[in-house]
Scaffold this active site. Sequence first.
Site, short mmCIF file in Angstrom:
data_model
loop_
_atom_site.label_atom_id
_atom_site.label_comp_id
_atom_site.label_asym_id
_atom_site.label_seq_id
_atom_site.Cartn_x
_atom_site.Cartn_y
_atom_site.Cartn_z
N CYS A 100 0.70 -1.09 -0.01
CA CYS A 100 0.11 -0.18 -0.10
C CYS A 100 1.00 1.46 0.13
O CYS A 100 1.88 1.24 0.67
CB CYS A 100 -1.07 0.11 1.36
SG CYS A 100 -2.12 1.55 1.19
N CYS A 104 0.25 4.97 6.95
CA CYS A 104 -0.27 4.70 8.41
C CYS A 104 0.67 3.74 9.16
O CYS A 104 1.11 2.77 8.91
CB CYS A 104 -1.61 3.98 8.30
SG CYS A 104 -2.59 4.59 6.74
N CYS A 107 0.21 0.17 10.27
CA CYS A 107 0.06 -0.70 9.44
C CYS A 107 1.07 -1.45 8.80
O CYS A 107 2.02 -1.05 8.00
CB CYS A 107 -1.11 -0.17 8.19
SG CYS A 107 -1.52 -1.43 7.22
N CYS A 144 -16.54 -9.35 5.54
CA CYS A 144 -15.92 -8.04 5.49
C CYS A 144 -14.61 -8.22 4.58
O CYS A 144 -13.57 -8.78 5.07
CB CYS A 144 -15.53 -7.08 6.63
SG CYS A 144 -14.85 -5.78 6.34
N CYS A 175 -19.46 -6.41 3.65
CA CYS A 175 -18.75 -5.14 4.02
C CYS A 175 -17.56 -5.20 3.15
O CYS A 175 -17.04 -6.02 2.94
CB CYS A 175 -18.39 -5.38 5.64
SG CYS A 175 -17.43 -3.88 6.46
N CYS A 235 -19.29 1.80 8.94
CA CYS A 235 -18.71 1.15 10.12
C CYS A 235 -17.39 2.24 10.20
O CYS A 235 -16.79 2.24 9.19
CB CYS A 235 -18.50 -0.04 9.58
SG CYS A 235 -17.08 -0.87 10.59
N ARG A 307 -17.83 -2.78 17.99
CA ARG A 307 -16.99 -4.04 17.66
C ARG A 307 -15.52 -4.08 18.58
O ARG A 307 -14.94 -3.00 18.38
CB ARG A 307 -16.69 -4.22 16.37
CG ARG A 307 -16.23 -5.31 16.17
CD ARG A 307 -15.91 -5.88 14.41
NE ARG A 307 -17.43 -5.84 14.03
CZ ARG A 307 -17.81 -5.11 12.90
NH1 ARG A 307 -16.85 -4.31 12.16
NH2 ARG A 307 -18.81 -4.83 12.55
N1 SAM Z 1 -6.59 0.57 3.11
C1 SAM Z 1 -7.89 0.85 3.68
C2 SAM Z 1 -7.81 1.85 4.54
O1 SAM Z 1 -6.76 2.06 5.15
O2 SAM Z 1 -9.07 2.32 4.83
C3 SAM Z 1 -8.70 -0.39 4.22
C4 SAM Z 1 -7.99 -1.39 4.99
S1 SAM Z 1 -7.24 -0.67 6.60
C5 SAM Z 1 -5.91 -2.21 7.07
C6 SAM Z 1 -8.55 -0.85 7.77
C7 SAM Z 1 -8.16 -0.44 9.29
O3 SAM Z 1 -7.44 -1.62 9.69
C8 SAM Z 1 -7.44 0.72 9.20
O4 SAM Z 1 -8.31 1.85 9.15
C9 SAM Z 1 -7.19 0.42 10.92
O5 SAM Z 1 -8.08 1.21 11.81
C10 SAM Z 1 -7.12 -0.88 11.06
N2 SAM Z 1 -5.84 -1.44 11.24
C11 SAM Z 1 -4.84 -1.50 10.25
N3 SAM Z 1 -3.49 -2.02 11.02
C12 SAM Z 1 -4.03 -2.02 12.37
C13 SAM Z 1 -3.14 -2.59 13.69
N4 SAM Z 1 -1.77 -2.71 13.19
N5 SAM Z 1 -3.66 -2.58 14.75
C14 SAM Z 1 -4.87 -2.33 14.63
N6 SAM Z 1 -5.70 -1.80 13.69
C15 SAM Z 1 -5.19 -1.94 12.60
C1 DTB Z 2 -10.96 -2.27 11.75
O1 DTB Z 2 -11.51 -1.26 12.22
N1 DTB Z 2 -10.33 -3.08 11.91
C2 DTB Z 2 -10.09 -4.36 10.98
C3 DTB Z 2 -11.17 -3.83 10.03
N2 DTB Z 2 -11.75 -2.66 10.27
C4 DTB Z 2 -10.58 -4.14 8.45
C5 DTB Z 2 -8.63 -4.41 10.65
C6 DTB Z 2 -7.99 -4.76 11.64
C7 DTB Z 2 -6.34 -5.09 11.10
C8 DTB Z 2 -5.35 -5.50 12.05
C9 DTB Z 2 -4.20 -5.69 11.46
C10 DTB Z 2 -3.93 -6.66 10.37
O2 DTB Z 2 -4.47 -7.98 10.65
O3 DTB Z 2 -3.37 -6.54 9.21
FE1 SF4 Z 3 -2.69 1.07 3.32
FE2 SF4 Z 3 -2.78 0.11 5.63
FE3 SF4 Z 3 -3.14 2.73 5.49
FE4 SF4 Z 3 -5.13 0.91 4.75
S1 SF4 Z 3 -4.22 1.27 6.83
S2 SF4 Z 3 -4.27 2.77 3.58
S3 SF4 Z 3 -3.59 -0.75 3.84
S4 SF4 Z 3 -1.17 1.49 4.97
#
Ligand code: SAM
Ligand code: DTB
Ligand code: SF4
Length: 364
Positions: A100, A104, A107, A144, A175, A235, A307
Site C-alpha cells: 500500500c 499509516c 499498518c 468483510c 462489508c 462502519c 465492535r
Molecule cells: N486500506 C484501507 C484503509 O486504510 O481504509 C482499508 C484497510 S485498513 C487495514 C483498515 C483499518 O484497519 C485501518 O483503518 C485501521 O484502523 C485498522 N488497522 C490496520 N492495522 C492495524 C493494526 N496494526 N492494529 C490495529 N488496527 C489496525
Molecule cells: C477495523 O477497524 N479493524 C479491521 C477492519 N476494520 C478492517 C482490521 C484490523 C487489522 C489489524 C491488522 C492486520 O491484521 O493487518
Molecule cells: Fe494502506 Fe494500511 Fe493505511 Fe489501509 S491502513 S491505507 S492498507 S497503509
Amino acid sequence: MSEAEHSRRTRSPRRGEDWGEGTPAERSEFPHPTRAPRVDLSSPGGGGAPRHDWTREQVRALFDLPFPELMFRAQEIHRRNFDPGAVQISTLLSIKTGGCPEDCAYCPQSARYDAGVRAEKLMSLDAVLAEARTARAAGASRFCMGAAWREPKERDLDNVCAMVEGVKALGLETCATLGMLTAAQAQRLKAAGLDFYNHNIDTSPEFYGDIITTRTYQDRLDTLQRVREAGIHVCCGGIVGMGETREDRVGMIATLASLPAHPESVPINMLVRVGGTPLAGEPKLDPLEFVRTIAVARITMPRSMVRLSAGREDMSEETQALCFLAGANSIFYGPKLLTTSNPGRDRDRDLMERLGMRALEPGD
Ligand code: SAM
Ligand code: DTB
Ligand code: SF4
C-alpha cells in the site's frame, strides 16, 4: 525514512501512557476522582433519539468516571438497546494484501515499512467466494473484504462489485474497506449490494498527523459522507494504544458521536504492534483504558454496534469479558484479521460458551 517517520520512531511516550512503569502507589496521585461528576445522559438510550451534540467536556467527564460507575452507565444503556447476551460475528478477508502506498504508522501493509507482508494481487472471485462459504459455515453473519489500497481504481471496483454480489447471494451481510471512495464508486458498491463500508477516523483530529501524513482527516470524513449519501451503512471507529493521550481518545469518540448520523458499527481496535512498523515499540496500553473507551463509545452511540476489533489475540479473556460488559456486541471471528492473528474459532466458541453468550443471525 521521511521526517514524519523519523519523528514517530524517536518520540518519547506521551505523559501517562506508559503503563509498564511504576505502580499506582509510586505515582503521585490516583488517576480518577472518587466521586462521580455529573454527566447529562438524559437522551441516549432513555427512549429519545441518540444525541449528536456531544461536547468534548461531556465525553471527557465520562472517561473520568470511576470505573464501576462508568460500567454501570454503559450497561444500563446497552440493555435498553440490545440483548446483552448476543454478539454479532463478522469475518474478515484480505482480498488485496500489502504494497500500500499510504504511510499509516500502525499498518504492516504499507509498502514503506518492512513488516514481512508480501504484496499480493487482488484475489480471484472464486477464491473469495470459497472463503465466504467457509465463514458462513462457521457461523459468521457478515463478511468483510479488506484491500490495501489508498483508493480503488475503476477496474478494481468492477471486480469488487462482483465479489459483493457473490457474497450477498450466499446470504451473508457484505462489508468492504477499500480506502477512499468517490461518490460514484460508493453508488456502484451500493448497487452491487454492499451493506456496510468500513473507513476509520483512527484517532483524534489533533493526533492524526502523527500517524498518517498521506491523507487528511477531512479526506476520511468526506469518504464517510459519500458512503452515507449512497445509502450504505457506515462502519467507522479507530485504534487505541498508538501513544495517544486520553484526550485523543476523548477527541476520537467525540468526533464519532457528533457525526450527523452515528456509524451503525463502531470498531474499537487495540493496536496490534507489528515489528517493522513505526509503532512496533509503543508501550502496551492499560487494558482497563481500552475497556473505558468501549464503555464511552457505548454510552455516546447507544444504538450502534460496538465492535471489539483488533488486538483480541493478546487480550486476556477477562478483559474481553469486561469489554462485553462495557457494551461491546460484535467481534471478528476466525484465526486471522487481515494480516495478523486473531483467536482461533475453538477459543472463541469456548469463551462464548463460558460467558453464556450467543451469536446473532444475519438480520436478527
Ligand atoms: N486500506 C484501507 C484503509 O486504510 O481504509 C482499508 C484497510 S485498513 C487495514 C483498515 C483499518 O484497519 C485501518 O483503518 C485501521 O484502523 C485498522 N488497522 C490496520 N492495522 C492495524 C493494526 N496494526 N492494529 C490495529 N488496527 C489496525
Ligand atoms: C477495523 O477497524 N479493524 C479491521 C477492519 N476494520 C478492517 C482490521 C484490523 C487489522 C489489524 C491488522 C492486520 O491484521 O493487518
Ligand atoms: Fe494502506 Fe494500511 Fe493505511 Fe489501509 S491502513 S491505507 S492498507 S497503509
